[in-house]
Design a protein around this motif. Structure first.
Motif, short mmCIF file in Angstrom:
data_model
loop_
_atom_site.label_atom_id
_atom_site.label_comp_id
_atom_site.label_asym_id
_atom_site.label_seq_id
_atom_site.Cartn_x
_atom_site.Cartn_y
_atom_site.Cartn_z
N VAL A 38 -18.35 -4.98 -11.97
CA VAL A 38 -17.16 -4.51 -11.25
C VAL A 38 -17.18 -2.99 -10.99
N GLN A 85 -20.28 -9.41 -6.07
CA GLN A 85 -20.47 -8.38 -7.09
C GLN A 85 -21.58 -8.76 -8.06
N LEU A 413 -8.33 -9.83 -18.36
CA LEU A 413 -7.88 -9.13 -17.15
C LEU A 413 -7.74 -10.05 -15.96
N ALA A 414 -7.99 -11.34 -16.17
CA ALA A 414 -7.67 -12.33 -15.13
C ALA A 414 -8.30 -12.05 -13.78
N MET A 415 -9.55 -11.59 -13.82
CA MET A 415 -10.26 -11.41 -12.54
C MET A 415 -10.90 -12.71 -12.09
N ARG A 422 2.89 -17.23 -13.35
CA ARG A 422 4.08 -16.39 -13.33
C ARG A 422 5.17 -16.91 -14.28
N PHE A 434 0.10 -5.14 -20.19
CA PHE A 434 0.74 -4.53 -19.03
C PHE A 434 1.27 -5.62 -18.10
N GLU A 435 2.28 -5.26 -17.33
CA GLU A 435 2.81 -6.19 -16.32
C GLU A 435 1.66 -6.72 -15.47
N ASN B 20 4.22 6.08 -18.36
CA ASN B 20 3.11 5.20 -18.76
C ASN B 20 2.65 4.31 -17.61
N ASP B 22 0.35 2.44 -15.72
CA ASP B 22 -1.01 2.06 -16.11
C ASP B 22 -1.83 1.66 -14.90
N ASP B 24 -3.36 -1.01 -14.23
CA ASP B 24 -3.09 -2.35 -13.71
C ASP B 24 -1.94 -2.34 -12.70
N GLN B 25 -1.03 -1.36 -12.81
CA GLN B 25 0.03 -1.23 -11.81
C GLN B 25 -0.51 -0.49 -10.58
N ALA B 29 -6.12 -5.86 -11.22
CA ALA B 29 -7.54 -6.25 -11.37
C ALA B 29 -8.01 -7.20 -10.28
N ARG B 30 -7.09 -8.03 -9.77
CA ARG B 30 -7.55 -9.02 -8.80
C ARG B 30 -8.01 -8.39 -7.49
N LEU B 32 -10.09 -5.79 -7.47
CA LEU B 32 -11.25 -4.95 -7.78
C LEU B 32 -12.56 -5.57 -7.32
N PHE B 40 -8.75 0.61 -0.63
CA PHE B 40 -7.87 0.25 -1.75
C PHE B 40 -6.43 0.74 -1.55
N ASP B 47 1.96 -4.82 -6.75
CA ASP B 47 3.01 -5.71 -7.27
C ASP B 47 4.38 -5.02 -7.36
N TRP B 48 4.38 -3.71 -7.22
CA TRP B 48 5.66 -2.99 -7.14
C TRP B 48 6.11 -2.84 -5.68
N ARG B 52 6.70 -11.56 -3.74
CA ARG B 52 5.78 -12.69 -3.76
C ARG B 52 5.35 -13.15 -2.38
N CYS B 80 -2.78 5.52 -17.62
CA CYS B 80 -3.31 4.97 -18.87
C CYS B 80 -3.88 3.57 -18.59
N HIS B 86 -11.17 2.77 -9.24
CA HIS B 86 -10.45 2.21 -8.10
C HIS B 86 -9.01 2.75 -8.06
#
Ligand code: SF4
Lengths: 472, 199
Positions: A38, A85, A413-415, A422, A434-435, B20, B22, B24-25, B29-30, B32, B40, B47-48, B52, B80, B86
């Motif tokens: 990745v 990848q 990390l659910a890739m 959900r 993390f969210e 904080n 992060d 992932d926000q 990852a999906r 990447l 990017f 997601d913010w 949906r 963090c 990315h």
């Protein structure tokens, strides 16, 4: 404090400085470089654009792990960009002569599980990888830290990085963990006490009986989670536990080389009068099985505890807590024990080693998986998987109604396709809650392997010691 | 491959009132799976930013027409989490050149600077005032002066000095990157390897 006394970090660091730019960073030599599919493609692309080749291909090791499927691995990858990848990693490794543990290699696994178990990471080394949990390798007594893709390119191009020396922190752990409490619980305890940013800018050395009594697998869990309090990395000085672990591994030195290496390694531990910028102390005896209830790893409580009341918090923390609880669907003041669980994930570079599978199996032995709970058991590597089969761990899991999968980062990390749906609750032995980390809208509760096992059997958040007692 | 040079910048700000934040926000990852550094920006804070169904969420600041600009202002411990570069690429690709916070995660800061994205650490109290000013007057401009290492809120007299390692400052001012430096010193690294039995 003696002036010449050095920490283990100083010793390894100083021994790898090639040159220091006046009032600037130093060129730090890198002994081991791990890459995965990745975060490496853009680095190879960068090299190509510059017309630069890989400087020391023998010092880089590649693993496909982040987006690989954990089931039906003989079939080709269904997802096109994921496949691209992995294919690109293969091509890049072949072109540059880099050793690759590909998807079908008998030593494939998560990079931070595979490296130590093959003896590629050794005490006294500098180790980097384009992944923050590279800190895991610090358990071997090495300086190991995560880097970004530009830095991956630097290491490929020069086997070195430009670095400023970080500040140093010592975390001393007195006493020993109680029965039924794991290294993961210790780390969640520490992080929930000090916050997720307390170690930012620091490199941490873990010391004290609470650490030296731990196995290598557990020390790796400890060093792994250093990132979750903001540290650049964590390490444990090598001792006999380390040497016994390393000896005989495929890439470890042997014969006279071993003796010479041991001579060097025995000199690594921190000198008595060495200076740390910051020191913290914890008592392992006070640690209980822990679980997170929020959306960062510091939002953790004892499994028997309560979700904190927001109005008792410092005002600065309230908004974040409120948001986290809304995301998780929890209310302040609720007990965590007894909360319903939909998914359990045992795996990742935090808790996907053989010791974790054993711990999980020890609790589920003679019991059955709870109905309505989906459980993913994902070993950290092919070696862990084979070991679990040989030792009978796999059989115990199977008898209890669990399926063991193939190694990979999976739901950490659910890739890949292992995503928590959900709104569902997952007890996960990975390192981040993390969210959306485990899929959009997923609600993650981090815990150790025993608490995960207890949830898998009861379908609820349960203190694993209650089940252990019944087992006697 | 030089990075884009940075000297001074005058811009309005986008206030992201969250701590904080992060990686992932910043970029889940999906997303990447690309093998390129580009594109990017569309996925930044995905997601913010989107619900949906893929519609803009009205309550997110980047979807609020009043807040635009090349300076992202966020709460403490920004970036963090994972080492994914990315995150920095997404922020740059979206059009930011500066991120302001009271503290940054180490790897994120390195990644940002390596790509010419300036991270500015300001005291918490200053940051709080800055948030308040932008909130009440979104058109407020700030000036980032890298040579003098000053962050100034224009029209309000609010100025603060910021720190940056001298080497990194030089890189940004001149558009150099570390890889060029290291490759040009490979002879020195090779010499060191010979002296230290690394070959
Ligand atoms: S298991 Fe999770 S934390 Fe570990 S390397 Fe994979 S994605 Fe990163």
């Amino acid at each position: 404090m003696a002036l010449n006394d050095k920490t283990i970090f100083d010793k390894i660091w100083d021994a790898h400085i090639v040159h220091t730019i006046p009032s600037g960073p130093s060129i730090l030599y890198i002994d081991r470089h791990y890459i995965h599919e990745v975060t490496s493609p853009q680095a190879f692309e960068g090299l190509k654009k510059r017309g630069v080749s890989v400087f020391r291909p023998g010092r880089t090791f590649a693993v496909a792990d982040h987006n690989v499927p954990t089931r039906h691995r003989h079939l080709s990858l269904s997802d096109e960009s994921g496949r691209e990848q992995i294919e690109m990693l293969g091509e890049n490794c072949q072109r540059h002569g880099i050793k690759l543990f590909s998807l079908d290699h008998p030593q494939n696994g998560i990079v931070h599980v595979t490296g130590p178990e093959l003896g590629i990471t050794l005490p006294g080394m500098t180790v980097v990888c384009g992944d923050s949990h590279t800190s895991t390798h610090g358990a071997l007594g090495s300086i190991a830290f995560g880097i970004g893709t530009s830095e991956v390119e630097m290491v490929l191009a020069s086997q070195a990085l430009l670095q400023h020396k970080p500040r140093q922190m010592r975390i001393n752990v007195e006493g020993e963990l109680q029965e039924g409490v794991t290294a993961k619980d210790l780390m969640l305890h520490i992080i929930s006490t000090v916050s997720t940013e307390c170690a930012a800018g620091y490199f941490v050395e873990y010391t004290g009986p609470g650490i030296s009594k731990l196995t290598m697998d557990s020390r790796m869990t400890v060093c792994n989670m250093s990132i979750e309090m903001g540290a650049r990395g964590g390490l444990v000085a090598p001792d006999n536990v380390t040497f016994d672990y390393v000896k005989g591994k495929e890439y470890a030195p042997s014969g006279e080389d071993w003796d010479r290496a041991l001579d060097r390694w025995e000199k690594l531990p921190t000198d008595a009068g060495a200076f740390f910028d910051r020191e913290l102390s914890f008592d392992a005896r006070k640690v209980e099985p822990m679980i997170t209830y929020g959306t960062n790893p510091a939002m953790a409580v004892e499994t028997g505890g309560m979700i904190p009341e927001i109005d008792r918090m410092e005002p600065a923390l309230r908004a974040a807590h409120d948001k986290a609880l809304r995301y998780m669907g929890f209310s302040p003041g609720e007990k965590v024990k007894g909360k319903k669980v939909d998914y359990v994930f045992l795996g990742s570079c935090t808790n996907g080693r053989i010791e974790d599978l054993r711990a999980f199996a020890s609790l589920v032995k003679g019991r059955k998986k709870a109905e309505g709970v989906t459980v993913w058991i994902v070993p950290g590597s092919m070696q862990v998987r084979r070991q679990a089969c040989d030792e009978g761990v796999a059989k115990i899991l199977e008898d209890a109604g669990f399926e063991m999968r193939y190694p990979g980062c999976s739901a950490c990390l659910a890739m890949n396709e292992d995503k928590i749906p959900r709104g569902k609750y997952a007890v996960a032995t990975s390192n981040r809650n993390f969210e959306g980390r485990q899929g959009p809208g997923a609600r993650t509760m981090l815990a150790g392997p025993l608490t995960a096992a207890a949830a898998a059997i009861t379908g609820k958040i349960t203190d694993p010691r209650e089940l252990q007692q019944n087992q006697l | 491959m030089p990075i884009e040079k940075f000297t001074t910048l005058i811009s309005t700000c986008v206030p992201l009132y969250a701590e904080n934040v992060d990686t992932d926000q910043i970029i889940p990852a999906r997303f990447l799976r690309s093998v390129s550094r580009l594109g990017f920006g569309e996925k930044l804070f995905y997601d913010w930013r989107y619900d949906r169904q893929g519609n803009h969420r009205k309550d997110f600041v980047m979807n609020d027409y009043r807040f635009k600009g090349e300076v992202l202002v966020a709460g403490k411990n920004f970036g963090c989490g994972s080492s994914r570069e990315h995150a920095a690429w997404a922020i740059i690709d979206y059009g930011f050149r500066v991120v302001v916070s009271s503290s940054f995660a180490d790897i994120f800061r390195n990644n940002a600077l390596n790509n010419g994205l300036l991270t500015i650490e300001l005291p918490e109290r200053f940051l709080e005032r800055l948030f308040n000013i932008i909130k009440s007057a979104p058109s407020t401009e700030v000036k980032v002066d890298l040579p003098r290492q000053l962050f100034e809120v224009l029209g309000g007299g609010l100025v603060e000095e910021f720190e940056i390692p001298p080497y990194k400052k030089k890189c940004l001012l001149k558009g150099y990157d570390d890889i060029d430096y290291l490759v040009s010193h490979s002879w020195l690294i090779e010499k060191w390897e010979k002296q230290n039995n690394k070959l």
